[in-house]
Design an enzyme around this catalytic site. Structure first.
Site, mmCIF file in Angstrom:
data_model
loop_
_atom_site.group_PDB
_atom_site.id
_atom_site.type_symbol
_atom_site.label_atom_id
_atom_site.label_comp_id
_atom_site.label_asym_id
_atom_site.label_seq_id
_atom_site.Cartn_x
_atom_site.Cartn_y
_atom_site.Cartn_z
ATOM 1 N N LYS A 156 0.830 -1.340 0.118
ATOM 2 C CA LYS A 156 -0.576 -0.053 -0.266
ATOM 3 C C LYS A 156 0.342 1.064 -0.081
ATOM 4 O O LYS A 156 1.116 2.361 -0.729
ATOM 5 C CB LYS A 156 -0.747 -0.173 1.431
ATOM 6 C CG LYS A 156 -2.140 1.464 1.422
ATOM 7 C CD LYS A 156 -2.586 1.393 2.494
ATOM 8 C CE LYS A 156 -2.430 1.773 3.985
ATOM 9 N NZ LYS A 156 -1.333 3.385 3.944
ATOM 10 N N ASN A 157 1.876 1.549 1.143
ATOM 11 C CA ASN A 157 2.461 2.499 0.642
ATOM 12 C C ASN A 157 3.672 2.324 -0.391
ATOM 13 O O ASN A 157 4.419 3.924 -0.076
ATOM 14 C CB ASN A 157 2.895 2.553 2.416
ATOM 15 C CG ASN A 157 2.586 2.519 3.372
ATOM 16 O OD1 ASN A 157 1.203 3.217 3.334
ATOM 17 N ND2 ASN A 157 2.948 2.905 5.036
ATOM 18 N N CYS B 58 -6.472 13.675 12.691
ATOM 19 C CA CYS B 58 -6.818 11.984 12.465
ATOM 20 C C CYS B 58 -6.032 11.380 13.769
ATOM 21 O O CYS B 58 -5.557 11.803 14.791
ATOM 22 C CB CYS B 58 -4.755 11.759 11.377
ATOM 23 S SG CYS B 58 -3.949 9.808 11.490
ATOM 24 N N ARG C 188 0.110 14.245 13.024
ATOM 25 C CA ARG C 188 0.555 14.362 11.621
ATOM 26 C C ARG C 188 0.163 15.732 10.809
ATOM 27 O O ARG C 188 -0.529 15.863 9.990
ATOM 28 C CB ARG C 188 -0.809 13.419 11.012
ATOM 29 C CG ARG C 188 -0.608 12.073 11.526
ATOM 30 C CD ARG C 188 -0.719 10.921 10.821
ATOM 31 N NE ARG C 188 0.010 10.370 9.878
ATOM 32 C CZ ARG C 188 -0.924 8.850 9.744
ATOM 33 N NH1 ARG C 188 -1.687 8.510 9.806
ATOM 34 N NH2 ARG C 188 0.510 8.396 8.575
ATOM 35 N N ASP D 65 3.664 0.914 12.136
ATOM 36 C CA ASP D 65 3.142 -0.101 11.498
ATOM 37 C C ASP D 65 2.610 -1.121 11.686
ATOM 38 O O ASP D 65 1.982 -1.745 10.993
ATOM 39 C CB ASP D 65 2.916 0.330 10.152
ATOM 40 C CG ASP D 65 2.349 1.618 9.008
ATOM 41 O OD1 ASP D 65 1.662 2.396 10.774
ATOM 42 O OD2 ASP D 65 3.079 1.938 8.289
ATOM 43 N N ARG E 128 -9.023 -0.704 4.463
ATOM 44 C CA ARG E 128 -7.956 0.586 3.725
ATOM 45 C C ARG E 128 -7.079 0.168 3.523
ATOM 46 O O ARG E 128 -6.183 0.323 2.149
ATOM 47 C CB ARG E 128 -7.849 1.743 4.795
ATOM 48 C CG ARG E 128 -8.971 2.423 4.835
ATOM 49 C CD ARG E 128 -8.738 3.316 5.722
ATOM 50 N NE ARG E 128 -7.348 3.905 5.869
ATOM 51 C CZ ARG E 128 -6.335 4.956 6.027
ATOM 52 N NH1 ARG E 128 -6.756 4.544 7.691
ATOM 53 N NH2 ARG E 128 -5.417 5.288 5.417
#
Ligand code: UD1
Length: 416
Positions: A22-23, A116, A121, A304, A396
């Site tokens: 994803k990133n 968030c 952030r 993460d 997500r």
């Protein structure tokens, strides 16, 4: 709203192909804005965040076609240079269109991401870097409004290591006039993957993967093909699931060298891990040992992976301290893990976890993407049934989690 029902206590066995990251995919999709020619990407994961990015890019006038894991993008003619609040607020990574729009079209209006769940952030470093490259930037009605005739090279030292900040500045610099040096750059493998995609498009970048990235701007970029790297966080999540559920699994299509910190922690827990060029074989036949962890930028232990490792510590032998140094509010999974019987206390940015022999199933709520993954892992080893609500957070960033864990033997189903 979809939920997951998980029955704990079943070991894992089998093989799984790790999805595209994803990133890495999100910034590389945004890189399509840098050229009028087609960018063809393979190994693009089927995730909500990818769908949101494609929606945003289409709104900007990019044609984007998806065929399985392949996405073809072409930004021939922009119809808008604005990233609206309703998309940006659902996905902070939308800020990644700012650098490319400004570099190629000389202007952009991108909503500020706002609050968030896992912390403040801000995007001040993105803005500071673009200003150093000659952009005029103001904040107007909640939008970052940026203009520049043509960006110029600059020497930029970011105040902290920022992943999307580094990526945004790198994408802006590839079309700037002259040389840009980004100091204190993020060294994440996803930054390298973006650099590889940009290089395939004709960009001149040196040093990606180190803390100094040098970019010689070019007048234009061209179309390219690129395969998105595998998702080290997804792979790490499967391994944490194994650490609690036990059994034996093989992860395919993953380069183990991008996840040393996670593999080290899991070995310390007692997971037996063997690696090859593009696979990881792991087995576990005992209760995990508790391991301490402190999150830090790559190559340190990833924030993460923090919630998932904490779930392992919850059922480990012994106690451990997990310290979060990247985001100030990333312990929301703790209250939910406690509902499953975990013993955790929080002091400032550290969580003190005392392993318990068993967790017990309950109804819990997903609060953010990786917190949800932590809850899934805990549920795999909890007595009886756990229901996880609000799993849109999980969707997500994880592709068909229930199907893939189910194929490995977990008792997991999605329902409404
Ligand atoms: C990226 C990842 C996310 C991961 C995080 C840290 C993507 C799409 N997301 O998020 O999954 O958890 O890296 O590894 O790649 N900061 C500022 N000002 C800025 C930018 C950042 O103060 O302008 C602070 C943040 O609040 C945070 C820290 O810097 O405390 C690191 O954030 P950053 O690396 O930018 O995270 P993201 O790129 O948003």
């Amino acid at each position: 709203m979809d939920k997951l029902r998980i029955r704990g206590g079943f070991p894992l066995a089998g093989e799984v192909d790790v999805s595209g990251a994803k990133n890495a995919a999100l910034p590389i999709l945004c890189a399509a804005l840098l050229t009028a020619e087609p960018l063809v990407l393979s190994n693009v994961p089927q995730l909500q965040d990818v769908a949101t990015t494609l929606k945003l890019l289409r709104q900007l006038g990019v044609t984007a076609e998806r065929d399985g894991e392949r996405v073809t993008l072409q930004a021939a003619q922009p119809v808008s240079l604005e990233a609206p609040y309703d998309l940006v607020r659902t996905m902070r990574a939308s800020i990644l269109v700012l650098g490319p729009l400004l570099a190629r079209f000389g202007q952009a209006r991108v909503s500020l991401p706002g609050g968030c769940a896992i912390g403040q952030r801000p995007v001040d470093q993105h803005i500071k870097g673009l200003q150093a490259m000659g952009a005029e930037i103001s904040i107007d009605h909640g939008y970052v409004v940026a203009r520049a005739r043509r960006l110029h090279g600059a020497r930029i030292v970011t105040d902290m290591v920022t992943v999307t900040g580094t990526e945004n500045l790198m994408m802006a610099a590839v079309l700037a006039e002259g040389t840009t040096v980004i100091e204190n750059a993020a060294r994440e493998p996803e930054v390298i993957d973006l650099a590889l995609a940009l290089q395939a498009m004709g960009a001149r970048i040196r040093g990606a993967g180190t803390d100094r990235i040098t970019i010689d701007g070019v007048d234009r970029l061209h179309g390219a093909n690129h395969r998105v790297m595998a998702d080290r966080i997804e792979a790490g999540t499967f391994l944490c699931a194994l650490a609690v559920a036990r059994g034996s699994i093989v992860l395919r299509r993953i380069d183990p060298s991008v996840m040393d910190a996670t593999l080290d922690k899991l070995r310390e827990c007692g997971v037996v891990i063997e690696t090859g060029a593009d696979w990881i074989r792991a087995s576990m036949d005992r209760r995990p040992r508790a391991v301490h962890a402190r999150t830090s930028p790559y190559p340190g232990f990833a924030t993460d992976m923090q919630a998932q490792l904490m779930a392992v510590d919850c059922v480990a032998e012994g106690s451990a301290v997990i310290t979060e140094t990247i985001f100030e509010n990333r312990f929301m999974h703790v209250l939910e893990l406690q509902r499953l019987g975990a013993e955790i206390t929080i002091e400032g940015s550290s969580a003190f976890v005392t392993g318990v022999p068993r967790l017990s199933g309950a109804t819990v709520m997903a609060t953010d993407l990786r917190a949800s993954a932590g809850l899934v892992i805990a549920a795999l080893v909890a007595d009886g049934e756990t229901v996880i609500d609000r799993i849109y957070h999980l969707d997500r960033g994880y592709e068909k989690m229930e199907t893939r864990l189910g194929a490995l033997g977990a008792r997991i189903e999605r329902f409404r």
